[in-house]
Scaffold this active site. Structure first.
Site, PDB file in Angstrom:
ATOM      1  N   TYR A  18       1.222  -1.336  -0.378  1.00 58.90           N
ATOM      2  CA  TYR A  18      -0.286   0.093  -0.031  1.00 58.90           C
ATOM      3  C   TYR A  18       0.936   1.244   0.298  1.00 58.90           C
ATOM      4  CZ  TYR A  18      -4.588   2.652   1.239  1.00 58.90           C
ATOM      5  OH  TYR A  18      -5.269   3.606   1.612  1.00 58.90           O
ATOM      6  N   CYS A  19       0.643   2.077  -1.254  1.00 62.25           N
ATOM      7  CA  CYS A  19       1.205   3.111  -0.935  1.00 62.25           C
ATOM      8  C   CYS A  19       3.015   3.064  -0.705  1.00 62.25           C
ATOM      9  CB  CYS A  19       0.922   4.116  -0.104  1.00 62.25           C
ATOM     10  SG  CYS A  19       1.452   6.015  -0.035  1.00 62.25           S
ATOM     11  N   ILE A  20       3.607   4.255   0.144  1.00 66.77           N
ATOM     12  CA  ILE A  20       5.279   3.946  -0.570  1.00 66.77           C
ATOM     13  C   ILE A  20       5.798   2.369   0.158  1.00 66.77           C
ATOM     14  CG2 ILE A  20       5.647   4.256   2.275  1.00 66.77           C
ATOM     15  CD1 ILE A  20       7.912   5.101   1.769  1.00 66.77           C
TER      16      ILE A  20
END
Length: 596
Positions: free
Chosen positions: A329-331
């Protein structure tokens, strides 16, 4: 009181409130005295940007004065006309306002903005000035697109900050409540302000949610499970099954370490973690350590080696499986792509499929967050982390808040400090305020190598001694991007994803933003999603040919995941003989508040 004194007697309640204000003012001064000195580069864009904008504007004014005169004349004409209209309305003897055909703005919801001459005049003049600033900035030529984007963004921030709703003397809601409560609302507002300053060592961060209304592991983050492994980087949580049978290939979620993992497990009704378990998957989730200054030298390769690769191996040991499905998720999705490319080079086939939530791997277009990724800010961050060993959560919280300043700064500040209202009991905003620090080395590597130099998309980013590229990723992959994401723009996510070397690629576009587009349970039927099984060549073409589906993307992804998770076997309880239960979910790391 003399017989000639006609002033009204002072209300005992008002007198008491004035005394409380005096005491609170002293606390305010004491709290502000604790304010630390912050590098100026972290407070505003560098002077070079403003100099370029000013030079470009004046150059254009000198070479094309007619354009400048036309713009100024238009503003003056509209302002003067509105002033005369207001005067004419008052001259008729009625307490009325001139015709208001301007755009509607939810900041001006109080009826007095449309009916009271004073407030209406202020509102309309502000909107005229705001439009003039927007027109002036957008018309500047001879600037690089990125520079122009930054100028437009920061100009908009200044305009939003100066809105009349943000000041007591021009906010009818605040004035009405102050009169009705005999100053009590202002006292409570000052109490809220002082409390926020004291809690943040003199820095002003508006408390967005009632911090006493939620307890992680009490009424949020409550899906049953156990910590079955722990090292200095993370706790590994295995969730208890709710079905008799479960897919043989386990699922491992890597959440971002910029925030805490329980965004995926706020409450049972909107918990993605609970939903996954209920679909018959053996689920593991990483809960990252919230670093203190002793983590200064932890870099991206540390997250890969001691985080990703270690977690994958432990899940394989616990389940007895040779393969694992993974989510980033994301980074954490960006770092999952680094890990997958590295594993490909090493011949490691432990990952069966991978899913990416709101993930950027191509940073050539950084979206809105890009205004904070130029050297003026990043240089300041580098100096800050070199001195402190960490990037304090304060900076990340403030940066993300400014991307939605009216919703996350000015609106909440008005309610808290002017109206004296208590923060709402809102789980999502509670999580938003429960931030984490970032290690010094990791912060710089991510900002310089990935964001600024776009080294992953260029195939030159080095992780654990290897240069990795997107086409190194060849396993089945699925990406979920969000249509109005202000952190990971969906087109940028698409552009990176299409460069993966996988033949089996599925792209899903969810409606809404970075959080609401992901935390979108099927039971709410709130946001839809787009699907297109055609080629991933161009973002706009893909969307134009996509089919819109009502409701959450979760069921579609669940089917995709089930097809890559093997047969059903007896559901597994957390841990095994070599992985005893260390703590109940949500674990201990998620509760830690490290010292600065």
């Amino acid at each position: 009181m003399t017989t000639n004194d006609t002033s009204p007697p002072e209300s005992p309640r008002l007198k008491e409130n004035l005394e409380r204000i005096e005491a609170l003012s002293q606390r305010l001064v004491q709290a502000m005295a604790k304010k630390r000195t912050i590098d100026q580069s972290l407070q505003a864009p560098g002077p070079d940007l403003m100099l370029k904008a000013g030079t470009a504007w004046w150059t254009e004014a000198m070479t094309n004065p007619g354009k400048l005169i036309e713009a100024q004349a238009a503003l003056w004409g509209k302002s003067l006309k509105h002033y005369l209209d207001a005067q004419q309305a008052l001259a008729k003897g009625a307490f009325a306002v001139p015709e208001d055909s301007g755009p509607k703005d939810r900041r001006f919801a109080n009826p007095l903005w449309d009916t009271h001459p004073y407030f209406n005049f202020i509102k309309q003049q502000y909107l005229l000035q705001a439009q003039a600033v927007h027109n002036a900035v957008s018309s500047i030529e001879n600037l690089e697109p990125r520079e122009k984007q930054r100028i437009e963004y920061f100009a908009r921030q200044i305009v939003d900050m100066l809105a009349p709703t943000n000041f007591l003397s021009t906010n009818p809601d605040a004035l009405e409540k102050a009169v009705a409560t005999e100053g009590e609302s202002l006292v409570k507002g000052l109490e809220n302000l002082v409390h926020d300053l004291e809690r943040n060592d003199g820095e002003l961060l508006v408390t967005l949610a009632d911090r006493d209304a939620f307890e992680v592991g009490g009424n949020i983050g409550t899906t049953p499970g156990s910590v079955v492994f722990r090292n200095r980087m993370f706790e590994l949580i295995q969730y208890a099954p709710t079905t008799e049978k479960a897919h043989e290939i386990p699922l491992l979620i890597f959440p971002p370490w910029i925030n805490k993992f329980y965004i995926l497990d706020l409450k049972p009704q909107n918990s993605l973690i609970k939903w996954i378990v209920d679909q018959g998957f053996t689920l593991f989730v990483v809960s990252w350590k919230n670093p203190d200054p002793s983590y200064r030298d932890v870099g991206m390769d540390t997250y890969v080696e001691e985080g990703y690769l270690t977690a994958i191996e432990e899940v394989k040991k616990i389940t007895g499986q040779k393969k694992v499905n993974a989510v980033g998720y994301c980074i954490a999705g960006t770092t999952l792509s680094l890990t997958l490319a590295l594993m490909k080079k090493h011949g490691d086939k432990s990952i069966n499929s991978a899913t990416f939530f709101t993930t950027l791997t191509d940073f050539s277009d950084q979206g809105e967050i890009g205004v904070f990724l130029d050297d003026d800010f990043v240089d300041g961050i580098e100096r800050e982390v070199e001195e402190k060993g960490i990037l304090d959560k304060f900076f990340m919280t403030r940066t993300f808040s400014f991307l939605r300043s009216n919703d996350l700064i000015y609106g909440p500040a008005i309610k808290s400090y002017m109206l004296g209202e208590a923060p709402p009991a809102f789980d999502l905003l509670f999580w938003n305020g429960d931030g984490t620090n970032l290690p010094a080395r990791m912060s710089v590597e991510y900002l310089r190598g990935l964001c600024q130099r776009d080294e992953l998309a260029r195939g030159v980013f080095r992780i654990c001694g290897e240069a990795v590229a997107l086409d190194d990723i060849t396993i089945p992959v699925c990406a979920i991007a969000c249509e109005t994401d202000h952190i990971a723009a969906w087109r940028s996510s698409f552009n990176g994803f299409k460069r993966f070397g996988s033949k089996d690629k599925t792209f899903i576009l969810s409606e809404s933003g970075h959080i609401a587009g992901i935390v979108n349970p099927p039971t709410k039927d709130k946001y839809g999603h787009y699907l297109n099984h055609g080629p991933l060549e161009n973002a706009e073409t893909w969307k134009a040919g996509a089919e819109h589906h009502k409701g959450s993307w979760w069921p579609h992804w669940g089917e995709w995941l089930a097809g890559r998770s093997g047969k059903k076997v007896a559901a597994r309880e957390p841990g095994d003989s070599s992985h005893p239960v260390l703590a109940p979910a949500p674990g201990t790391y998620v509760l830690e508040e490290p010292t600065r």
